[in-house]
Design a protein around this motif. Structure first.
Motif, PDB file in Angstrom:
ATOM      1  N   ASP A  94      -1.437   8.804  -7.133  1.00 56.75           N
ATOM      2  CA  ASP A  94      -0.900   8.972  -8.483  1.00 56.75           C
ATOM      3  C   ASP A  94       0.493   8.378  -8.648  1.00 56.75           C
ATOM      4  OD1 ASP A  94       0.321  10.793  -6.840  1.00 56.75           O
ATOM      5  OD2 ASP A  94       0.170  12.495  -8.230  1.00 56.75           O
ATOM      6  N   LYS A  95       0.952   7.613  -7.626  1.00 51.90           N
ATOM      7  CA  LYS A  95       2.253   6.960  -7.746  1.00 51.90           C
ATOM      8  C   LYS A  95       2.112   5.679  -8.557  1.00 51.90           C
ATOM      9  CE  LYS A  95       5.299   8.442  -6.252  1.00 51.90           C
ATOM     10  NZ  LYS A  95       6.134   9.504  -6.886  1.00 51.90           N
ATOM     11  N   ALA A  96       3.186   5.311  -9.257  1.00 52.59           N
ATOM     12  CA  ALA A  96       3.145   4.127 -10.111  1.00 52.59           C
ATOM     13  C   ALA A  96       2.898   2.861  -9.303  1.00 52.59           C
ATOM     14  CB  ALA A  96       4.441   4.009 -10.910  1.00 52.59           C
ATOM     15  N   ASN A  97       3.517   2.767  -8.135  1.00 48.48           N
ATOM     16  CA  ASN A  97       3.343   1.580  -7.302  1.00 48.48           C
ATOM     17  C   ASN A  97       2.903   2.014  -5.904  1.00 48.48           C
ATOM     18  OD1 ASN A  97       3.479  -0.838  -5.876  1.00 48.48           O
ATOM     19  ND2 ASN A  97       5.204  -1.592  -7.101  1.00 48.48           N
ATOM     20  N   VAL A  98       1.632   2.225  -5.766  1.00 50.68           N
ATOM     21  CA  VAL A  98       1.089   2.734  -4.503  1.00 50.68           C
ATOM     22  C   VAL A  98       1.352   1.774  -3.357  1.00 50.68           C
ATOM     23  CG1 VAL A  98      -1.034   3.361  -3.293  1.00 50.68           C
ATOM     24  CG2 VAL A  98      -0.685   4.093  -5.661  1.00 50.68           C
ATOM     25  N   GLU A  99       1.185   0.489  -3.590  1.00 47.17           N
ATOM     26  CA  GLU A  99       1.345  -0.491  -2.512  1.00 47.17           C
ATOM     27  C   GLU A  99       2.776  -0.516  -1.991  1.00 47.17           C
ATOM     28  OE1 GLU A  99      -0.787  -2.060  -0.787  1.00 47.17           O
ATOM     29  OE2 GLU A  99      -2.522  -1.441  -1.971  1.00 47.17           O
ATOM     30  N   ALA A 100       3.749  -0.503  -2.894  1.00 49.60           N
ATOM     31  CA  ALA A 100       5.150  -0.529  -2.463  1.00 49.60           C
ATOM     32  C   ALA A 100       5.503   0.745  -1.696  1.00 49.60           C
ATOM     33  CB  ALA A 100       6.074  -0.690  -3.668  1.00 49.60           C
ATOM     34  N   ALA A 101       5.030   1.879  -2.188  1.00 49.77           N
ATOM     35  CA  ALA A 101       5.297   3.146  -1.504  1.00 49.77           C
ATOM     36  C   ALA A 101       4.645   3.166  -0.128  1.00 49.77           C
ATOM     37  CB  ALA A 101       4.791   4.308  -2.356  1.00 49.77           C
ATOM     38  N   THR A 102       3.424   2.640  -0.036  1.00 50.24           N
ATOM     39  CA  THR A 102       2.722   2.584   1.248  1.00 50.24           C
ATOM     40  C   THR A 102       3.477   1.704   2.236  1.00 50.24           C
ATOM     41  OG1 THR A 102       0.561   2.960   0.217  1.00 50.24           O
ATOM     42  CG2 THR A 102       0.576   1.876   2.373  1.00 50.24           C
TER      43      THR A 102
END
Length: 247
Positions: A94-102
Motif C-alpha cells: 500500500d506504499k506509493a512507491n513500492v519499488e523504491a521502498a523495497t
C-alpha cells in the motif's frame, strides 16, 4: 543435549531429553550468517525510513524464510534476493512507491554490522585451530561484505551459500553441499546458528550443532536439540576449548 524431539521413525511427540556429552571438538564449524553473525535489528530503521513500523521487519524476514522453505520442498532453489523482494512487495503493497521502498530496505543488507560478540568469538575459535566456513540461505556477496566490514574475512576458509546447493537449509542437501565443499564428514562438523529450524536440519543431516541463544527465548520442544547452547561466540569458544581436539 540431543533428541529433545521425536526421533526419525518414532511416533510424533515421543521425546527424549537425555543429554549426550560431546567427546571431542569438531573439525569444522559451519556458520549461519543472517541473524547469527549479522545484527539485523538495524533493518528496522530502514522500515521506518520508508514509513513502515519497525516491528514489521521481523515478520517480514520470517515470511521470506517461509516462502524460501516452501519453494525448496517443491523442488526449487530460489534466489534469496528474489524471495526477499517479493515478500517486501507484499508487506509494502500500500506504499506509493513500492519499488523504491523495497530497494531502500534491501540495500540495508549491504550495511549490516556484526553482533558485538562476533569478532572476539571468531578469533577465539580460530585460535583453537578450527576450520570456519559459512552456509547461508542469503547471498555469498552479502556475507563477504559483512566480513570485510567487520575485519574477519581472513578467519573464514570459505564463504558458502545455498546459491550453489540443491536447496535452502534446512534441507539435508544444503548441509551435504557444504560438507562436500570442505571434504569433511557430517560427524566432524558443527553448525553454529541462532535459528532452531537450522539446528534441527543440521542434526537431522548428521552434524553436531551449537545454538547461539541471543534472546533467551525457549527452544522449541518439537525440534532436535543442540549439542551446545551458548549466549555468545566467545562462550562457544570456551566450551569447545574444554574438549579434546579432534585427532
Amino acid at each position: 543435549m540431543r533428541d529433545a524431539v521425536a526421533r526419525p521413525g518414532a511416533p510424533w511427540g515421543m521425546t527424549s531429553a537425555t543429554p549426550t556429552a560431546l567427546e571431542r571438538r569438531p573439525r569444522l564449524l559451519v556458520f549461519d550468517v543472517n541473524e547469527t553473525l549479522s545484527d539485523m535489528t538495524h533493518l528496522g530503521d530502514r522500515f521506518v525510513e520508508v514509513g513502515v513500523p519497525p516491528y514489521l521487519a521481523a515478520p517480514w524476514f520470517a515470511g521470506l524464510l517461509r516462502d524460501g522453505f516452501a519453494l525448496t520442498v517443491t523442488g526449487h532453489n530460489p534466489s534469496f534476493v528474489d524471495v526477499a523482494r517479493s515478500s517486501l512487495h507484499t508487506v509494502l503493497h500500500d506504499k506509493a512507491n513500492v519499488e523504491a521502498a523495497t530497494r531502500h530496505i534491501m540495500a540495508g543488507f549491504l550495511a549490516l554490522p556484526l553482533h558485538d560478540d562476533v569478532r572476539a568469538g571468531v578469533r577465539a575459535l580460530t585460535a583453537l585451530d578450527l576450520r570456519l566456513v559459512t552456509l547461508s540461505n542469503g547471498s555469498a556477496d552479502v556475507a563477504e561484505g559483512l566480513f570485510e566490514r567487520g575485519g574477519i574475512r581472513d578467519a573464514f576458509e570459505q564463504v558458502l551459500s545455498v546459491e550453489h546447493a540443491p536447496g535452502w537449509k534446512p534441507a539435508a542437501s544444503a548441509y551435504a553441499y557444504a560438507l562436500g565443499e570442505c571434504g569433511v564428514a557430517a560427524e566432524d562438523a558443527m553448525l553454529v546458528a541462532v535459528h532452531p529450524w537450522d539446528i534441527h536440519g543440521a542434526k537431522a543431516a548428521g552434524l553436531r550443532a551449537a545454538w547461539v541463544d541471543r534472546t533467551g527465548a525457549p527452544y522449541p520442544e518439537t525440534m532436535y536439540a543442540a549439542d551446545v547452547v551458548v549466549r555468545s561466540l566467545p562462550e562457544l569458544a570456551a566450551r569447545l576449548e574444554e574438549l579434546p581436539a579432534a585427532t
